[in-house]
Design a protein around this motif. Sequence first.
Motif, PDB file in Angstrom:
ATOM      1  N   LEU A   1      26.829  36.013  40.583  1.00  0.00           N
ATOM      2  CA  LEU A   1      26.018  37.250  40.002  1.00  0.00           C
ATOM      3  C   LEU A   1      24.866  36.468  38.839  1.00  0.00           C
ATOM      4  CD1 LEU A   1      29.059  39.295  38.525  1.00  0.00           C
ATOM      5  CD2 LEU A   1      27.354  40.158  40.276  1.00  0.00           C
ATOM      6  N   ASN A   2      24.225  36.898  38.986  1.00  0.00           N
ATOM      7  CA  ASN A   2      22.673  36.974  38.616  1.00  0.00           C
ATOM      8  C   ASN A   2      22.274  35.221  38.406  1.00  0.00           C
ATOM      9  OD1 ASN A   2      22.359  39.102  37.829  1.00  0.00           O
ATOM     10  ND2 ASN A   2      22.063  39.032  35.241  1.00  0.00           N
ATOM     11  N   HIS A   3      22.663  34.545  39.400  1.00  0.00           N
ATOM     12  CA  HIS A   3      22.197  33.561  40.150  1.00  0.00           C
ATOM     13  C   HIS A   3      21.502  32.321  40.374  1.00  0.00           C
ATOM     14  CE1 HIS A   3      26.821  31.880  39.184  1.00  0.00           C
ATOM     15  NE2 HIS A   3      25.980  32.608  38.578  1.00  0.00           N
ATOM     16  N   THR A   4      20.178  33.477  40.187  1.00  0.00           N
ATOM     17  CA  THR A   4      19.064  33.544  41.282  1.00  0.00           C
ATOM     18  C   THR A   4      17.869  33.140  40.460  1.00  0.00           C
ATOM     19  OG1 THR A   4      18.091  35.749  39.824  1.00  0.00           O
ATOM     20  CG2 THR A   4      19.450  36.031  41.966  1.00  0.00           C
TER      21      THR A   4
ATOM     22  N   LEU B   1      18.452  46.895  56.805  1.00  0.00           N
ATOM     23  CA  LEU B   1      18.343  46.535  55.241  1.00  0.00           C
ATOM     24  C   LEU B   1      16.931  45.763  55.735  1.00  0.00           C
ATOM     25  CD1 LEU B   1      21.710  43.867  56.020  1.00  0.00           C
ATOM     26  CD2 LEU B   1      20.895  45.895  54.709  1.00  0.00           C
ATOM     27  N   VAL B   2      16.371  45.504  54.529  1.00  0.00           N
ATOM     28  CA  VAL B   2      14.857  45.248  54.563  1.00  0.00           C
ATOM     29  C   VAL B   2      15.123  44.194  53.562  1.00  0.00           C
ATOM     30  CG1 VAL B   2      12.609  45.135  53.721  1.00  0.00           C
ATOM     31  CG2 VAL B   2      13.833  47.218  54.597  1.00  0.00           C
ATOM     32  N   ILE B   3      14.278  42.813  53.923  1.00  0.00           N
ATOM     33  CA  ILE B   3      14.584  41.848  53.138  1.00  0.00           C
ATOM     34  C   ILE B   3      12.913  40.836  52.738  1.00  0.00           C
ATOM     35  CG2 ILE B   3      14.483  39.042  53.446  1.00  0.00           C
ATOM     36  CD1 ILE B   3      16.489  39.211  55.244  1.00  0.00           C
ATOM     37  N   ASN B   4      13.131  40.825  51.370  1.00  0.00           N
ATOM     38  CA  ASN B   4      11.533  41.002  50.541  1.00  0.00           C
ATOM     39  C   ASN B   4      11.402  42.177  50.908  1.00  0.00           C
ATOM     40  OD1 ASN B   4      13.204  38.428  49.505  1.00  0.00           O
ATOM     41  ND2 ASN B   4      12.148  37.488  50.589  1.00  0.00           N
ATOM     42  N   PRO B   5      10.966  43.816  50.692  1.00  0.00           N
ATOM     43  CA  PRO B   5      10.647  44.612  51.037  1.00  0.00           C
ATOM     44  C   PRO B   5       9.403  44.375  50.851  1.00  0.00           C
ATOM     45  CG  PRO B   5      12.488  44.682  48.836  1.00  0.00           C
ATOM     46  CD  PRO B   5      12.561  43.425  49.515  1.00  0.00           C
ATOM     47  N   PHE B   6       9.111  44.272  49.563  1.00  0.00           N
ATOM     48  CA  PHE B   6       7.833  44.273  48.907  1.00  0.00           C
ATOM     49  C   PHE B   6       6.553  42.716  49.115  1.00  0.00           C
ATOM     50  CE2 PHE B   6      10.857  46.820  45.595  1.00  0.00           C
ATOM     51  CZ  PHE B   6       9.836  47.778  46.776  1.00  0.00           C
ATOM     52  N   THR B   7       7.329  42.329  49.531  1.00  0.00           N
ATOM     53  CA  THR B   7       6.548  40.876  50.285  1.00  0.00           C
ATOM     54  C   THR B   7       6.501  40.453  51.556  1.00  0.00           C
ATOM     55  OG1 THR B   7       8.596  39.002  50.047  1.00  0.00           O
ATOM     56  CG2 THR B   7       6.802  39.391  47.712  1.00  0.00           C
ATOM     57  N   ASP B   8       7.703  39.912  52.166  1.00  0.00           N
ATOM     58  CA  ASP B   8       7.724  39.772  53.111  1.00  0.00           C
ATOM     59  C   ASP B   8       8.138  40.925  54.189  1.00  0.00           C
ATOM     60  OD1 ASP B   8       7.477  36.926  53.144  1.00  0.00           O
ATOM     61  OD2 ASP B   8       8.741  37.207  51.846  1.00  0.00           O
ATOM     62  N   ASN B   9       8.740  41.627  53.682  1.00  0.00           N
ATOM     63  CA  ASN B   9       9.359  42.765  54.308  1.00  0.00           C
ATOM     64  C   ASN B   9       9.829  42.995  55.897  1.00  0.00           C
ATOM     65  OD1 ASN B   9       9.258  45.846  54.699  1.00  0.00           O
ATOM     66  ND2 ASN B   9       7.371  45.839  55.643  1.00  0.00           N
ATOM     67  N   ILE B  10      11.059  42.268  56.076  1.00  0.00           N
ATOM     68  CA  ILE B  10      11.635  41.901  57.201  1.00  0.00           C
ATOM     69  C   ILE B  10      12.176  42.832  57.102  1.00  0.00           C
ATOM     70  CG2 ILE B  10      13.087  40.338  58.632  1.00  0.00           C
ATOM     71  CD1 ILE B  10      11.586  37.680  56.703  1.00  0.00           C
TER      72      ILE B  10
ATOM     73  N   GLU C   1      11.392  34.699  42.978  1.00  0.00           N
ATOM     74  CA  GLU C   1      10.203  36.106  42.091  1.00  0.00           C
ATOM     75  C   GLU C   1      10.139  36.983  43.530  1.00  0.00           C
ATOM     76  OE1 GLU C   1       9.755  31.535  41.243  1.00  0.00           O
ATOM     77  OE2 GLU C   1      10.950  32.777  43.400  1.00  0.00           O
ATOM     78  N   ASP C   2      10.442  37.097  44.761  1.00  0.00           N
ATOM     79  CA  ASP C   2      10.797  38.518  45.527  1.00  0.00           C
ATOM     80  C   ASP C   2      11.472  39.052  44.143  1.00  0.00           C
ATOM     81  OD1 ASP C   2       9.124  37.787  48.092  1.00  0.00           O
ATOM     82  OD2 ASP C   2      10.584  35.907  48.293  1.00  0.00           O
ATOM     83  N   ILE C   3      12.335  39.029  43.670  1.00  0.00           N
ATOM     84  CA  ILE C   3      12.989  39.982  42.926  1.00  0.00           C
ATOM     85  C   ILE C   3      11.839  40.633  41.719  1.00  0.00           C
ATOM     86  CG2 ILE C   3      14.876  40.272  40.571  1.00  0.00           C
ATOM     87  CD1 ILE C   3      16.715  37.960  42.467  1.00  0.00           C
ATOM     88  N   GLU C   4      11.493  39.866  41.294  1.00  0.00           N
ATOM     89  CA  GLU C   4      10.457  40.240  40.588  1.00  0.00           C
ATOM     90  C   GLU C   4       9.447  41.372  41.038  1.00  0.00           C
ATOM     91  OE1 GLU C   4       9.171  37.185  37.871  1.00  0.00           O
ATOM     92  OE2 GLU C   4      10.883  36.305  37.255  1.00  0.00           O
ATOM     93  N   THR C   5      10.122  41.184  42.053  1.00  0.00           N
ATOM     94  CA  THR C   5       8.522  42.629  42.965  1.00  0.00           C
ATOM     95  C   THR C   5       8.683  44.085  42.788  1.00  0.00           C
ATOM     96  OG1 THR C   5       8.910  42.258  44.926  1.00  0.00           O
ATOM     97  CG2 THR C   5       7.099  40.641  44.333  1.00  0.00           C
ATOM     98  N   LEU C   6      10.325  43.975  42.349  1.00  0.00           N
ATOM     99  CA  LEU C   6      11.379  45.160  43.207  1.00  0.00           C
ATOM    100  C   LEU C   6      10.893  45.595  40.819  1.00  0.00           C
ATOM    101  CD1 LEU C   6      13.615  47.303  43.632  1.00  0.00           C
ATOM    102  CD2 LEU C   6      14.837  45.666  42.371  1.00  0.00           C
ATOM    103  N   ASP C   7      10.216  46.822  41.224  1.00  0.00           N
ATOM    104  CA  ASP C   7      10.040  47.819  40.307  1.00  0.00           C
ATOM    105  C   ASP C   7      11.200  47.595  39.085  1.00  0.00           C
ATOM    106  OD1 ASP C   7       8.119  49.751  38.065  1.00  0.00           O
ATOM    107  OD2 ASP C   7       8.987  51.297  39.391  1.00  0.00           O
ATOM    108  N   GLY C   8      11.466  47.824  37.975  1.00  0.00           N
ATOM    109  CA  GLY C   8      12.520  47.785  37.369  1.00  0.00           C
ATOM    110  C   GLY C   8      13.999  46.982  37.536  1.00  0.00           C
ATOM    111  N   TRP C   9      13.502  45.428  37.831  1.00  0.00           N
ATOM    112  CA  TRP C   9      14.221  44.497  38.909  1.00  0.00           C
ATOM    113  C   TRP C   9      15.380  44.570  37.470  1.00  0.00           C
ATOM    114  CZ3 TRP C   9      15.274  39.864  36.982  1.00  0.00           C
ATOM    115  CH2 TRP C   9      14.229  39.539  35.955  1.00  0.00           C
TER     116      TRP C   9
END
Length: 321
Positions: free
Chosen positions: A156-159, A295-304, A255-263
């Motif tokens: 948990l929270n090891h990001t 599932l979407v990996i890094n939805p606001f950057t890579d959007n896989i 860095e990708d997590i922080e693109t999630l609004d209200g992360w």
Amino acid sequence: MNYKPLKDAQAFNASRWTESLDTWKKAQGDKEVAYRAFIKNLTESHYYGYMNLPENGENIDYDHSFFTISPQDGSSNFISVYTTMKELESSIAKPTEMATGRKIEAVEVNYAFLARELTLADTDQIDGIVINPFTDDYILTREEIVNISRRLCTGLNHTEDLGNFTPANIFIKEVWKVIQNCNDDDQRAELFSHVIDAIKDASLALPVVVKKADLVVEDGETYIDNPDTDLAIRMLSSEDRGDKASIVPLFTSQEDIETLDGWNAEDDERTTLFMTSDIDTHIAGLNNGEDFDALVINPFTDNIVLTKEILTGLGFIEGEE
């Protein structure tokens, strides 16, 4: 590029690294405790090395390489780095002549830089990293950096170091950049297959909302104390042709997590946490009751995007009878 020319390097104390390595090697009792201390110092230390760089300073992110060292029989080849200036000056891995347009530069790098270098190096040319080859002679293999990333990032929270320390996560983002700039469909398909292989080995962070009352913190680690706690996944939604799809976001780095609004949103009763694990573990949890479409990996950057159909075809989930 996360390196500094040696003339601008910050002084640091490498003694903790060497002492913890010695303690681990000599440990007769709890070797696990000694190894954890060594891993902490290994990943927090900085290292010196010689780099082959373009004189004009262009394209340095990809046009660079460490000088390497091999045993006398030439059976293997290692990137050589050093924890002190004395160790660096003892190196025989520095050539005296360079090709036109190239230069030799002594640099300071951190562990994340080394993990990325070894991850992206040609496995037929580079076998690992050797730290202080003439004294400690510690070889850091690809297998070990994988094990280190799992130790530090699973839970948990090891990001914080997720995208820097985890080889598969590094590889996913690097190959995805290539795919985005590739116009050959056959080559894109081949590259995508490599991304899928990396996803199988990746550590992916899933955002969940948890009641604060169900959490406990021990020795700086956060645990869910109540096995029956109500975990609410932070789903995303997408409307396509009038149909609303439920999408599970997964992230490969802070860095990708922080693109999630209200992360990092929270209120008096609940807080957002990130559960980091492999994709099979996440899918097993989803199959226990969560209805999702993709599932979407890094939805606001890579959007896989990995739809249920794709996940079934790849064997991540079983097809319906």
